[in-house]
Scaffold this motif. Structure first.
Motif, mmCIF file in Angstrom:
data_model
loop_
_atom_site.group_PDB
_atom_site.id
_atom_site.type_symbol
_atom_site.label_atom_id
_atom_site.label_comp_id
_atom_site.label_asym_id
_atom_site.label_seq_id
_atom_site.Cartn_x
_atom_site.Cartn_y
_atom_site.Cartn_z
ATOM 1 N N UNK A 75 0.806 -1.227 0.000
ATOM 2 C CA UNK A 75 0.000 0.000 0.000
ATOM 3 C C UNK A 75 0.841 1.281 0.000
ATOM 4 N N UNK A 76 2.136 1.144 0.292
ATOM 5 C CA UNK A 76 3.015 2.320 0.373
ATOM 6 C C UNK A 76 4.374 1.982 -0.244
ATOM 7 N N UNK A 77 5.210 3.012 -0.410
ATOM 8 C CA UNK A 77 6.590 2.803 -0.861
ATOM 9 C C UNK A 77 7.493 2.738 0.375
ATOM 10 N N UNK A 78 8.314 1.687 0.473
ATOM 11 C CA UNK A 78 9.106 1.440 1.688
ATOM 12 C C UNK A 78 10.602 1.677 1.468
ATOM 13 N N UNK A 79 11.207 2.413 2.384
ATOM 14 C CA UNK A 79 12.659 2.555 2.446
ATOM 15 C C UNK A 79 13.218 1.306 3.142
ATOM 16 N N UNK A 80 14.419 0.871 2.764
ATOM 17 C CA UNK A 80 15.064 -0.249 3.454
ATOM 18 C C UNK A 80 15.279 0.115 4.927
ATOM 19 N N UNK A 111 8.751 -1.076 9.963
ATOM 20 C CA UNK A 111 9.134 -2.486 9.801
ATOM 21 C C UNK A 111 9.413 -2.811 8.338
ATOM 22 N N UNK A 112 9.768 -4.083 8.074
ATOM 23 C CA UNK A 112 9.988 -4.536 6.700
ATOM 24 C C UNK A 112 8.651 -4.569 5.955
ATOM 25 N N UNK A 113 8.693 -4.351 4.625
ATOM 26 C CA UNK A 113 7.443 -4.301 3.858
ATOM 27 C C UNK A 113 6.728 -5.648 3.766
ATOM 28 N N UNK A 114 7.480 -6.736 3.654
ATOM 29 C CA UNK A 114 6.881 -8.067 3.505
ATOM 30 C C UNK A 114 7.945 -9.124 3.743
ATOM 31 N N UNK A 115 7.518 -10.391 3.704
ATOM 32 C CA UNK A 115 8.384 -11.511 4.024
ATOM 33 C C UNK A 115 9.667 -11.535 3.184
ATOM 34 N N UNK A 161 0.438 -1.214 14.914
ATOM 35 C CA UNK A 161 0.875 -2.499 14.357
ATOM 36 C C UNK A 161 0.040 -2.857 13.144
ATOM 37 N N UNK A 162 0.696 -3.484 12.204
ATOM 38 C CA UNK A 162 -0.037 -4.033 11.065
ATOM 39 C C UNK A 162 -0.887 -5.168 11.627
ATOM 40 N N UNK A 163 -2.228 -5.144 11.403
ATOM 41 C CA UNK A 163 -3.087 -6.063 12.175
ATOM 42 C C UNK A 163 -3.091 -7.508 11.684
ATOM 43 N N UNK A 164 -1.917 -8.129 11.679
ATOM 44 C CA UNK A 164 -1.812 -9.552 11.370
ATOM 45 C C UNK A 164 -1.347 -10.261 12.636
ATOM 46 N N UNK A 165 -2.276 -10.944 13.352
ATOM 47 C CA UNK A 165 -1.904 -11.555 14.637
ATOM 48 C C UNK A 165 -1.076 -12.831 14.489
ATOM 49 N N UNK A 166 -0.976 -13.363 13.274
ATOM 50 C CA UNK A 166 -0.340 -14.677 13.097
ATOM 51 C C UNK A 166 1.059 -14.578 12.468
ATOM 52 N N UNK A 167 1.180 -13.810 11.388
ATOM 53 C CA UNK A 167 2.415 -13.848 10.592
ATOM 54 C C UNK A 167 3.257 -12.574 10.678
ATOM 55 N N UNK A 168 3.020 -11.749 11.687
ATOM 56 C CA UNK A 168 3.705 -10.444 11.755
ATOM 57 C C UNK A 168 5.226 -10.593 11.838
ATOM 58 N N UNK A 169 5.687 -11.638 12.525
ATOM 59 C CA UNK A 169 7.138 -11.853 12.655
ATOM 60 C C UNK A 169 7.758 -12.156 11.297
ATOM 61 N N UNK A 170 7.213 -13.170 10.625
ATOM 62 C CA UNK A 170 7.770 -13.596 9.338
ATOM 63 C C UNK A 170 7.653 -12.486 8.302
ATOM 64 N N UNK A 171 6.503 -11.847 8.254
ATOM 65 C CA UNK A 171 6.280 -10.854 7.196
ATOM 66 C C UNK A 171 7.046 -9.553 7.464
ATOM 67 N N UNK A 172 6.903 -9.015 8.658
ATOM 68 C CA UNK A 172 7.364 -7.637 8.889
ATOM 69 C C UNK A 172 8.541 -7.507 9.863
ATOM 70 N N UNK A 173 8.847 -8.604 10.577
ATOM 71 C CA UNK A 173 9.872 -8.500 11.612
ATOM 72 C C UNK A 173 9.308 -7.931 12.899
#
Ligand SMILES: [Zn+2]
Length: 294
Positions: A75-80, A111-115, A161-173
């Motif tokens: 949904x957005x542009x992410x800086x490293x 956080x990171x944009x995705x996994x 927080x990005x509202x993912x209760x299950x995969x937030x670690x893997x996806x975003x750190x």
């Protein structure tokens, strides 16, 4: 339970006791601190900074973390997140806000944009040196950034927080247990065009209250264009107010939008009766307070 606003205008509105102001946006705009408000800082989403220096964007095998890259769904542009110059710029901005008598600072999109991100040469090298697996390294990187931000903040401190209760670690750190040690509360945005279907709001609210180790503030969108949608929003607020929330925030265009919601609730005698009949005590108290003002 508190009721508050998330707003683009640095002014408080009567009837609300928690005010979150967007001080730094995902498009890269930054604004002076809003005093006595919670100032919300978008950290690693910065379209303007990436336009000025495209080499700072986060990258994956499917290409850069840009909205226009259709091979990734962002949904957005992410800086490293490991770019040291960009990190320093954000941390300095946060420190500057705290000199202006703000109530607190909320980090957003830190956080990171995705996994599959970020595999720029610097991130890969840092990961190799760490000896950790990919997910562990990502979470360590993000928790460390939060720790550094917290050191600069001498007032209240929260994170969205990005509202993912299950995969937030893997996806975003995002390691919610680690983050809980640094923050006063979690701000969970559950944005939607409307809440005429709302089971998912109740579901995620339950999940986060049960699993997060700090209080939870829920954000709902309040830019509702008609009566049916405004009523659905108010009823959703009533249902989730039965959970142990620290507060509900309404995302509004501006202060008039917030006052419209209050007036709509106050005028709606059927809704106020419904709140009483079904013993929505917290929501009833909020609307009765609005009735003394609007
Ligand atoms: Zn990187």
């Amino acid at each position: 339970m508190k009721v508050g606003l998330v707003t683009y205008t640095p002014e408080k509105v009567e009837g609300f006791d928690l005010h979150v102001y967007y001080a730094k946006w995902a498009d890269g705009s930054t604004f002076p601190a809003a005093s006595e408000m919670q100032n919300d800082v978008t950290c690693f989403c910065d379209a303007k900074a990436i336009r000025e220096d495209p080499s700072i964007v986060a990258v994956s095998k499917n290409g850069p973390a840009l909205r226009k890259n259709r091979r990734v769904n962002l949904p957005f542009d992410f800086v490293c997140p490991t770019n040291p110059e960009y990190q320093a710029k954000v941390l300095d901005y946060i420190e500057g806000l705290c000199k202006e008598k703000v109530e607190g600072v909320t980090l957003n999109l830190y956080h990171f944009p995705e996994e599959e991100f970020c595999v720029c040469p610097r991130c890969v090298e840092l990961w190799r040196q760490s000896g950790l697996n990919w997910t562990q390294w990502k979470t360590q990187t993000i928790t460390e950034f939060i720790r550094e931000a917290k050191e600069r903040v001498k007032c209240g401190f929260a994170v969205e927080i990005w509202p993912d209760p299950v995969l937030a670690k893997e996806r975003f750190g995002l390691d919610f247990d680690q983050i809980a040690e640094y923050v006063d509360y979690f701000h969970v945005p559950l944005s939607a065009r409307d809440y005429t279907t709302m089971y998912w709001v109740d579901l995620l609210t339950r999940d986060f209250i049960k699993t997060l180790k700090k209080p939870v503030v829920l954000e709902l969108s309040a830019e509702m264009p008609n009566d049916e949608k405004a009523e659905a929003l108010l009823k959703t607020m009533a249902y989730v107010s039965r959970h142990d929330l620290k507060g509900i925030l309404l995302l509004v265009h501006n202060s008039e939008n917030a006052r419209q919601i209050c007036r709509f609730a106050v005028k709606n005698s059927e809704f106020r009766e419904w709140l009483k009949k079904y013993e929505f005590t917290e929501m009833s108290r909020i609307v009765e307070n609005w009735a003394t003002i609007y």
